[in-house]
Every structure is written in structure tokens, then in C-alpha cells.
Write a protein that holds these residues in place. Structure first.
Motif, PDB file in Angstrom:
ATOM      1  N   GLY A 361       0.801  -1.215   0.000  1.00 33.16           N
ATOM      2  CA  GLY A 361       0.000   0.000   0.000  1.00 33.16           C
ATOM      3  C   GLY A 361       0.834   1.264   0.000  1.00 33.16           C
ATOM      4  N   GLY A 362       1.889   1.287   0.837  1.00 38.74           N
ATOM      5  CA  GLY A 362       2.669   2.503   0.980  1.00 38.74           C
ATOM      6  C   GLY A 362       3.764   2.674  -0.036  1.00 38.74           C
ATOM      7  N   TYR A 363       4.345   1.577  -0.480  1.00 36.96           N
ATOM      8  CA  TYR A 363       5.511   1.691  -1.347  1.00 36.96           C
ATOM      9  C   TYR A 363       5.227   1.326  -2.799  1.00 36.96           C
ATOM     10  CZ  TYR A 363      10.536   2.051  -2.115  1.00 36.96           C
ATOM     11  OH  TYR A 363      11.778   2.455  -2.538  1.00 36.96           O
ATOM     12  N   VAL A 364       4.077   0.705  -3.039  1.00 35.02           N
ATOM     13  CA  VAL A 364       3.708   0.325  -4.410  1.00 35.02           C
ATOM     14  C   VAL A 364       2.398   0.988  -4.815  1.00 35.02           C
ATOM     15  CG1 VAL A 364       3.160  -1.583  -5.964  1.00 35.02           C
ATOM     16  CG2 VAL A 364       4.931  -1.877  -4.221  1.00 35.02           C
ATOM     17  N   GLY A 365       1.355   0.808  -3.987  1.00 34.49           N
ATOM     18  CA  GLY A 365       0.030   1.293  -4.352  1.00 34.49           C
ATOM     19  C   GLY A 365      -0.046   2.792  -4.551  1.00 34.49           C
ATOM     20  N   GLY A 373      -6.984   4.808  -6.870  1.00 37.45           N
ATOM     21  CA  GLY A 373      -6.657   3.552  -7.529  1.00 37.45           C
ATOM     22  C   GLY A 373      -6.258   2.470  -6.551  1.00 37.45           C
ATOM     23  N   THR A 374      -5.523   2.849  -5.496  1.00 36.12           N
ATOM     24  CA  THR A 374      -5.124   1.870  -4.487  1.00 36.12           C
ATOM     25  C   THR A 374      -6.338   1.317  -3.756  1.00 36.12           C
ATOM     26  OG1 THR A 374      -3.009   3.022  -4.180  1.00 36.12           O
ATOM     27  CG2 THR A 374      -3.684   1.507  -2.447  1.00 36.12           C
ATOM     28  N   VAL A 375      -7.276   2.179  -3.403  1.00 35.15           N
ATOM     29  CA  VAL A 375      -8.488   1.724  -2.712  1.00 35.15           C
ATOM     30  C   VAL A 375      -9.293   0.778  -3.598  1.00 35.15           C
ATOM     31  CG1 VAL A 375     -10.716   2.463  -1.796  1.00 35.15           C
ATOM     32  CG2 VAL A 375      -8.661   3.707  -1.185  1.00 35.15           C
ATOM     33  N   LEU A 376      -9.447   1.131  -4.865  1.00 36.36           N
ATOM     34  CA  LEU A 376     -10.233   0.287  -5.761  1.00 36.36           C
ATOM     35  C   LEU A 376      -9.580  -1.086  -5.947  1.00 36.36           C
ATOM     36  CD1 LEU A 376     -11.404   2.790  -8.535  1.00 36.36           C
ATOM     37  CD2 LEU A 376     -12.635   2.001  -6.506  1.00 36.36           C
ATOM     38  N   LEU A 377      -8.261  -1.115  -6.065  1.00 37.07           N
ATOM     39  CA  LEU A 377      -7.578  -2.403  -6.234  1.00 37.07           C
ATOM     40  C   LEU A 377      -7.710  -3.255  -4.977  1.00 37.07           C
ATOM     41  CD1 LEU A 377      -5.805  -4.258  -7.918  1.00 37.07           C
ATOM     42  CD2 LEU A 377      -3.799  -3.115  -6.957  1.00 37.07           C
ATOM     43  N   ILE A 378      -7.516  -2.640  -3.806  1.00 33.10           N
ATOM     44  CA  ILE A 378      -7.655  -3.387  -2.549  1.00 33.10           C
ATOM     45  C   ILE A 378      -9.077  -3.919  -2.414  1.00 33.10           C
ATOM     46  CG2 ILE A 378      -7.630  -3.180  -0.035  1.00 33.10           C
ATOM     47  CD1 ILE A 378      -5.441  -1.026  -0.415  1.00 33.10           C
ATOM     48  N   SER A 379     -10.042  -3.097  -2.754  1.00 32.68           N
ATOM     49  CA  SER A 379     -11.444  -3.507  -2.646  1.00 32.68           C
ATOM     50  C   SER A 379     -11.736  -4.671  -3.577  1.00 32.68           C
ATOM     51  CB  SER A 379     -12.355  -2.323  -2.981  1.00 32.68           C
ATOM     52  OG  SER A 379     -12.131  -1.254  -2.086  1.00 32.68           O
ATOM     53  N   LEU A 380     -11.243  -4.577  -4.786  1.00 35.40           N
ATOM     54  CA  LEU A 380     -11.470  -5.656  -5.758  1.00 35.40           C
ATOM     55  C   LEU A 380     -10.849  -6.957  -5.276  1.00 35.40           C
ATOM     56  CD1 LEU A 380     -12.608  -6.362  -8.548  1.00 35.40           C
ATOM     57  CD2 LEU A 380     -10.386  -5.740  -9.518  1.00 35.40           C
ATOM     58  N   LEU A 381      -9.654  -6.873  -4.704  1.00 33.75           N
ATOM     59  CA  LEU A 381      -8.983  -8.062  -4.184  1.00 33.75           C
ATOM     60  C   LEU A 381      -9.779  -8.685  -3.047  1.00 33.75           C
ATOM     61  CD1 LEU A 381      -6.464  -9.906  -4.051  1.00 33.75           C
ATOM     62  CD2 LEU A 381      -5.461  -8.241  -2.472  1.00 33.75           C
ATOM     63  N   SER A 382     -10.215  -7.861  -2.112  1.00 34.61           N
ATOM     64  CA  SER A 382     -10.956  -8.367  -0.960  1.00 34.61           C
ATOM     65  C   SER A 382     -12.263  -9.026  -1.377  1.00 34.61           C
ATOM     66  CB  SER A 382     -11.223  -7.218   0.018  1.00 34.61           C
ATOM     67  OG  SER A 382     -11.949  -7.663   1.140  1.00 34.61           O
ATOM     68  N   ILE A 383     -12.977  -8.373  -2.280  1.00 33.74           N
ATOM     69  CA  ILE A 383     -14.281  -8.892  -2.705  1.00 33.74           C
ATOM     70  C   ILE A 383     -14.121 -10.168  -3.522  1.00 33.74           C
ATOM     71  CG2 ILE A 383     -16.287  -8.385  -4.148  1.00 33.74           C
ATOM     72  CD1 ILE A 383     -15.801  -5.394  -3.321  1.00 33.74           C
ATOM     73  N   SER A 384     -13.128 -10.198  -4.402  1.00 30.60           N
ATOM     74  CA  SER A 384     -12.914 -11.383  -5.239  1.00 30.60           C
ATOM     75  C   SER A 384     -12.585 -12.595  -4.385  1.00 30.60           C
ATOM     76  CB  SER A 384     -11.784 -11.120  -6.242  1.00 30.60           C
ATOM     77  OG  SER A 384     -12.094 -10.038  -7.084  1.00 30.60           O
TER      78      SER A 384
END
Length: 720
Positions: A361-365, A373-384
Motif C-alpha cells: 500500500g505505501g511503497y507500491v500502491g 486507484g489503491t483503494v479500488l484495487l484493494i477492494s477488488l482483491l478483498s471482494i474477489s
């Protein structure tokens, strides 16, 4: 359900409070050595999280005969480590400073940080034999996290300002020691120790490991994003950061209690909720700065932090609550396991996921995808991943989430780049419409980047063509009103050094910003230049000022170092004829480390005997006593110093040198004797008592420029 003894709940509450205080102090201490840059902070926090996980895993595999006794021993060991931490760090510091690189330095911090983190991680599983079911263990986790919330608030708003860093550390150690002694007394009073059968220890199911890791990873990655959002919304002060962290932890504590009641069936829905609620939160991001105006109208400056806590809670939209639900559900998903064994392995998986989440999250996202974009990717990962667990309405959830992702508003960097929190006191109209006009009309956003340690923007006025650079919404450079300070801070020290000795003048500039100050050092006669800049995004942004900085970064005699100033000064053996320190404001956490006695001593050690040290200090948003404190701290290290007023009522330069030449572009306002008189009796600003860091944010929206200017002129020598 088993009824927990009130003593157990109280001990876990106090344990969480002390643990968070210790963690805050230890990470602060280490950042002074290894650096406070984004990567350093991320890896140091990851080390601590890793220690928590290892401690939980170890404790879960022990055959505790007497839970209160083992728990008490762990707390006492934590207390002893906390008491001895400064001496251990002092003994280990030379090794950290000669590690040969930032990454090695951070890894070498493990011997001082991992053991106490290990002990903290072991405390929850050590309580396992005292409970008969995982529901009770979930309740202990919830109350322990609630204690962490209190630890954040008490340490930031009360203990560190009053007791200092060491005093807070001693207080936290005392609380841990008291908890440990109480646990030992409870153990000795028990008539019968808790016996545990010698069964073969088994791992919890892989899907529970995965769920716990996913819950911890997504929560910590999101917390990195929300902390950045908090800096943009309400500033980067120690109080603002405490508000963000306390809201986050309070959500987890509340969620853990809900998860305890809902049981293992909440696991799948909880993972879906983390992602779903995180995306829902982005919907309100666009209008949060408007809320600051409404809060000011209702309650003035004192309302901004409470309103900020409410707005950050809205931005999180309950996702931390869902993370707490997942943790409790994981604890209760292994009904045939021993509570301590389950707790240890779930905690280990959760913190391992947290380590990965912090780093990604801190060094890549943030640098690659930005805040939204970081929030959307994390959300997609969690939901999937949640679809691998049983829950109802999967089809309806998929359709709803798809629509939510499509309809979720885009991130609007413009309204955050102008720093509403830092300008709201100067607005005549604070209505949402007026704030919207202020944020979007009359200027163009040329550049915006979410960096590893800050979000950086460059804007340009359509009317005047004035360029400005902001860091987390705070304008730190411009081609307008800031030019006198930017130019003179580069010119004056070099001209003074040339007067002392007209030979080679190697110079160090701390803080690149627009690059104008660095360019002026060459123009004034510096022969070699080293620039220290904390945030890589600032280096990109400086290119927009190339007509003013003459592409200083690409100059063949420029050595640009992206890293922490204190770490560089402590680890380098280079000597400079000129050091120019022009960071951002001292009320900002992290930057405040560049305004202490210890920092200036590091600078003095890197100067030639006839060297010149120049320090920029603000007059605005700074109470007179804090301003005097900075001067007192500077002249303690550099008694032979002069004060130059570059922008009346706004900026001054403190310049330490053996003597001044007769001819300079600007005459000093105060000399060594006047500065000593002005500073007499003011408190020192030190690493242990960073008084200005805690006092200045209270004056952030007050007009103090005239107050401090008048104070200065009281000490101007009267003409004879």
C-alpha cells in the motif's frame, strides 16, 4: 457464552494502551536514526508487525499451565524492555549508522524492535487457557484494541506534550509492569492452575489462515491510504495523524465485538464488506473539504479536529469495522481448537497480511496507482477472494459492486492540493460553493503525484502566471511571494562563506522544493552542491520550475540524494562549507525532527571550521513562545548567529557564521547578542521534548505573523 472476569478485560485494556504508546515512541526513536522517509517508515512498521505475528504464533504453540502467570511474565518483560530501550538503541546506533545503506540499516533495527513486538504479540494467545471458547478471546481482542485507541489519544494529546517522549515511554512501561504484577497476583490467588492436555498441535485450516491474512493486509493497506487522505484534509500534524489512527482502531475494536456476536458465519460477508465499504467511502471524498468550511462556521478553529475525525470516519465508511468482524470470525471458525492456539495462528496470519499490506500500500500502491486507484484495487482483491467463502446473495453482490465501481466518482486532486485546512481562516466566504470556486477557478493543476511519503502538486495562476508547489496541501514554494526567501536563503550563506574563505565552497541544501534556493547557491559561488530531498515526487515537480531553477537537478556538479536529512547527516563523513536547511513547517510530524537541538548538532558536526549554517523559520502559524523556542534551540548550538528578515511578518533566516562581510544583499535584523536576549528563558525544542511539534498545530489557523514581527522589532538595536 463464558462470562469474562472484569479483571481480565481491564488488564487487556491497559495492555493495549501501553502497547500503542510504546510502539509510537519506538518507531519515532528509530525514525531519527534510520530516516522518516516513506520507505523507512513502511519497513520499520513492518518489522514491528512481523514481530507481533511471530509472538502470536509462538505463544499459540506453548502449553501454558497458568494463563495469568504467563501473561504477567510477558507484560513485565515488555516493561523492562521499554525502560531499557533508549540505552539499547544508543548502544546499537553506531551499527545502524554504519550499515552501508538504508535497507541494511532498517534490517539491523530488528534486534531492538522485534523482541518487544514479539512479546506484545504473545500476550493475547497467552490468555487462551483462561477462556474456554473463542468468543471470549474475540472479546479480549476487542477490548485490547480499544485500549490501543486510548493509547493513541492519550499519548498524542496529553502524555507526550506534557511528559516528553521518554516520560511517555516510562509511563507506558509502568502501566505494562503494573498489568504484569496484577496478573501474577491473580495467578498466585488461583486455587487451581489451568491444566492443558498434551495434544498434538495442529494448524488452523488454510482458508482461515488466508482469510485472516487478507483481512489484515487489506485493512493496513487501506489505513496507509486513509492516513494520506487525512494529511491532505486536516494536515500532517501529530494530532491529525492521531485522529486518523484512533478512528481506524476504534472501527476495528467495534467490528471485533460485532464479529464475536455474529460468529464464524460473518467471515465471507465481512471480507465483502471490507471492499464494498471502502469503495462507498470514496464517494464522499470529493465533498469532505467543503465540510471543513461548515465546521468552521459552527465552531471556529477548535472544531477542525473533531470535524476531521467525523469526516475521516465517513471516508472509511465502516471498512475497519468489517476488518474487525473478519478477525473475530476467524477466531471462531475453528471450534475444536484450543483458544490460545487458534488466537496465535490467526494473529500471526493477520499481522503477516498486515506487513504485506503496509509495504504494497505505501511503497507500491500510492506511487503507482494513487489514492483512489489503491483503494479500488484493494477492494477488488478483498471482494474477489470473499467469493471463495460461503455467503448469500453472491449474484446480487456482484451486480451491485460492478455498478458501484463504475459510478464511483473520480479522485479530484485539485480540491485537496490547495490545502483548505490551511487557508480556511483567511476566507471571507466558507460556503461549499465558495470553497469549490477557490479550489477550481483561476488556476490550472499542472502536476499531481501521490508519493511514498507525501502527495505533491504544482499549480499555476491563470492571471499572474505564478507557479506554486504544495506538499500535502501546504504550499512550500512559489514564483510569487516566496521568491525573496528562496533566493536569499541560497545567496546569503554562500556569500558569507566566500567572505570567510574564497576557496572551494561545497554546499548542502536540505529540501529541494522548487529548486530555486539550490540554483541560487551556484549563482552565488558554490562549487559543488548536494541536495537532500525526502520525496521523489518533489524531484519530478521541480521540473516545472526549470525556467527559475535552471534545471539545477541536472547540473553536472549537483549530487541529488533522495532520502532523510537526519539519517544522511548522521551517516555521512562529508564536510560542507555551507548547509542550508529549508524544509517544510515545524508543526508537521516528521519535518519537526529538522528543528531540534539534536538536528542542529548533527549539522554543526558536518560543517568545516569556518562553515556557515542557514536555517529557515516561519513567523506565521507559530505562537511567539514556539518561535522563541526555535531561536533558543538554534543559538544553543550556534551562539554566533544572525537573524535576517526575508519577508516581513512571514519568513526569517537564522545564519550561523564566524563573522559577516560588510556588504550583503540584505542586512541582518538581529545579531548574536539580540538573539540571545530574545531567546532567554524559552524552552528548548529537543528530540525528547519536541515542544514546537505539539504546540504549533494549535495555532495553525491563527494570524501570528504580526505578533512575531513585533516581537523581533522589540530587540532591534536602537540607532545611536
Amino acid at each position: 457464552m463464558q462470562t469474562l472476569r472484569k479483571e481480565f478485560l481491564l488488564l487487556m485494556l491497559l495492555s493495549g494502551m501501553a502497547a500503542l504508546c510504546c510502539e509510537s515512541v519506538w518507531l519515532r526513536r528509530l525514525s531519527l536514526i534510520t530516516g522518516s522517509a516513506g520507505f523507512s517508515a513502511v519497513v520499520t512498521l513492518s518489522l514491528y508487525m512481523g514481530g507481533l505475528g511471530l509472538g502470536g504464533l509462538w505463544a499459540g504453540r506453548q502449553r501454558w499451565r497458568d494463563a495469568p502467570f504467563g501473561y504477567g511474565v510477558l507484560e513485565i518483560l515488555v516493561a523492562l524492555w521499554a525502560l531499557g530501550f533508549p540505552w539499547m538503541l544508543q548502544w546499537w546506533e553506531p551499527i545502524l549508522q554504519t550499515a552501508g545503506g538504508q535497507m541494511y540499516s532498517l534490517l539491523l533495527a530488528a534486534p531492538v524492535l522485534l523482541p518487544p513486538a514479539f512479546l506484545h504479540g504473545a500476550t493475547l494467545p497467552a490468555f487462551g487457557p483462561s477462556v474456554r471458547e473463542s468468543k471470549s478471546l474475540a472479546a479480549l481482542y476487542a477490548i485490547n484494541t480499544l485500549g490501543a485507541v486510548l493509547g493513541v489519544l492519550f499519548s498524542a494529546f496529553w502524555w507526550m506534550p506534557v511528559l516528553g517522549i521518554r516520560g511517555t515511554e516510562v509511563l507506558a512501561a509502568s502501566i505494562s509492569g503494573m498489568v504484569g504484577i496484577c496478573a501474577l497476583i491473580m495467578a498466585f490467588r488461583q486455587k487451581k492452575a489451568t491444566r492443558v492436555k498434551k495434544t498434538i498441535l495442529k494448524s488452523i485450516p488454510p482458508n482461515i489462515w488466508f482469510a485472516a491474512a487478507l483481512g489484515g493486509g487489506t485493512a493496513m493497506a487501506l489505513e496507509i491510504v486513509w492516513a494520506r487522505l487525512g494529511s491532505l484534509l486536516i494536515g500532517g500534524s501529530v494530532y491529525a495523524m492521531a485522529v486518523v489512527l484512533s478512528v481506524f482502531l476504534a472501527g476495528i475494536a467495534f467490528g471485533a465485538e460485532l464479529g464475536r456476536r455474529w460468529g464464524a458465519k460473518a467471515l465471507g460477508p465481512g471480507l465483502v464488506a471490507i471492499g464494498f465499504l471502502a469503495v462507498v467511502g470514496t464517494i464522499v471524498w470529493r465533498v469532505l473539504p467543503h465540510g471543513l468550511g461548515m465546521a468552521w462556521e459552527w465552531g471556529g478553529a477548535s472544531s477542525l479536529l473533531p470535524a476531521g475525525a467525523l469526516f475521516i470516519a465517513l471516508a472509511m465508511a465502516g471498512a475497519p469495522i468489517a476488518s474487525g468482524v473478519v478477525f473475530s470470525a476467524c477466531l471462531q471458525s475453528v471450534p475444536d481448537g484450543k483458544p490460545e492456539e487458534v488466537a496465535g495462528q490467526v494473529l500471526a496470519a493477520n499481522t503477516l497480511g498486515g506487513v504485506i499490506g503496509i509495504i504494497l500500500g505505501g511503497y507500491v500502491g500510492l506511487p503507482w496507482l494513487g489514492i483512489r486507484g489503491t483503494v479500488l484495487l484493494i477492494s477488488l482483491l478483498s471482494i474477489s477472494c470473499a467469493f471463495f467463502f460461503p455467503f448469500k446473495w453472491k449474484t446480487g453482490t456482484s451486480i451491485t459492486l460492478f455498478a458501484l465501481f463504475i459510478l464511483s466518482p473520480m479522485w479530484d486532486p485539485a480540491i485537496y492540493s490547495v490545502g483548505i485546512y490551511n487557508r480556511i481562516d483567511r476566507m471571507d466566504d466558507r460556503s461549499p460553493r465558495a470553497i469549490e470556486r477557490f479550489a477550481h477557478r483561476g488556476w490550472d493543476l499542472l502536476f499531481y503525484r501521490d508519493g511514498t511519503s507525501a502527495s505533491v502538486a504544482v499549480g499555476q495562476s491563470k492571471r499572474s502566471g505564478n507557479l506554486w508547489l504544495s506538499i500535502n496541501g501546504k504550499v512550500d514554494a512559489s514564483t510569487g511571494g516566496d521568491m525573496p526567501t528562496q533566493q536569499l536563503s541560497g545567496q546569503l550563506p554562500v556569500l558569507i562563506a566566500d567572505h570567510q574563505n574564497p576557496e572551494a565552497i561545497p554546499a548542502l541544501v536540505i529540501g529541494l522544493a522548487s529548486g530555486i534556493t539550490a540554483a541560487e547557491t551556484f549563482a552565488a559561488g558554490a562549487t559543488d552542491l548536494t541536495i537532500l530531498e525526502l520525496e521523489p515526487a518533489v524531484v519530478e515537480a521541480s521540473d516545472y520550475f526549470k525556467d527559475y531553477n535552471h534545471e539545477i537537478v541536472q547540473h553536472p556538479r549537483t549530487n541529488l540524494i533522495v532520502g532523510d536529512a537526519r539519517a544522511h547527516l548522521a551517516q555521512t563523513d562529508a564536510l560542507y562549507r555551507v548547509i542550508i536547511s529549508e524544509p517544510s513547517n515545524p508543526w508537521i510530524t516528521g519535518v519537526s525532527n529538522l528543528f531540534t537541538v539534536e538536528y542542529w548538532r548533527l549539522g554543526r558536526a558536518r560543517l568545516h571550521q569556518d562553515g556557515v549554517f542557514c536555517q529557515w523559520i516561519q513567523l506565521y502559524n507559530m505562537p511567539p513562545e514556539a518561535f522563541r523556542s526555535l531561536i533558543q534551540s538554534f543559538v544553543l548550538v550556534f551562539p554566533n548567529a544572525w537573524l535576517f528578515e526575508t519577508i516581513p511578518g512571514a519568513d526569517v533566516l537564522l545564519i550561523a557564521a564566524p563573522s559577516l562581510p560588510a556588504e550583503l544583499p540584505l542586512k541582518p535584523l538581529l545579531g548574536p547578542e539580540e538573539l540571545q536576549e530574545l531567546a532567554r528563558g524559552a524552552p528548548l525544542n529537543t528530540d525528547d521534548r519536541p515542544w514546537v511539534e505539539f504546540e504549533a498545530p494549535k495555532w495553525l489557523n491563527r494570524s501570528t505573523g504580526t505578533l512575531n514581527k513585533n516581537l523581533l522589532y522589540e530587540y532591534v538595536p536602537k540607532p545611536k
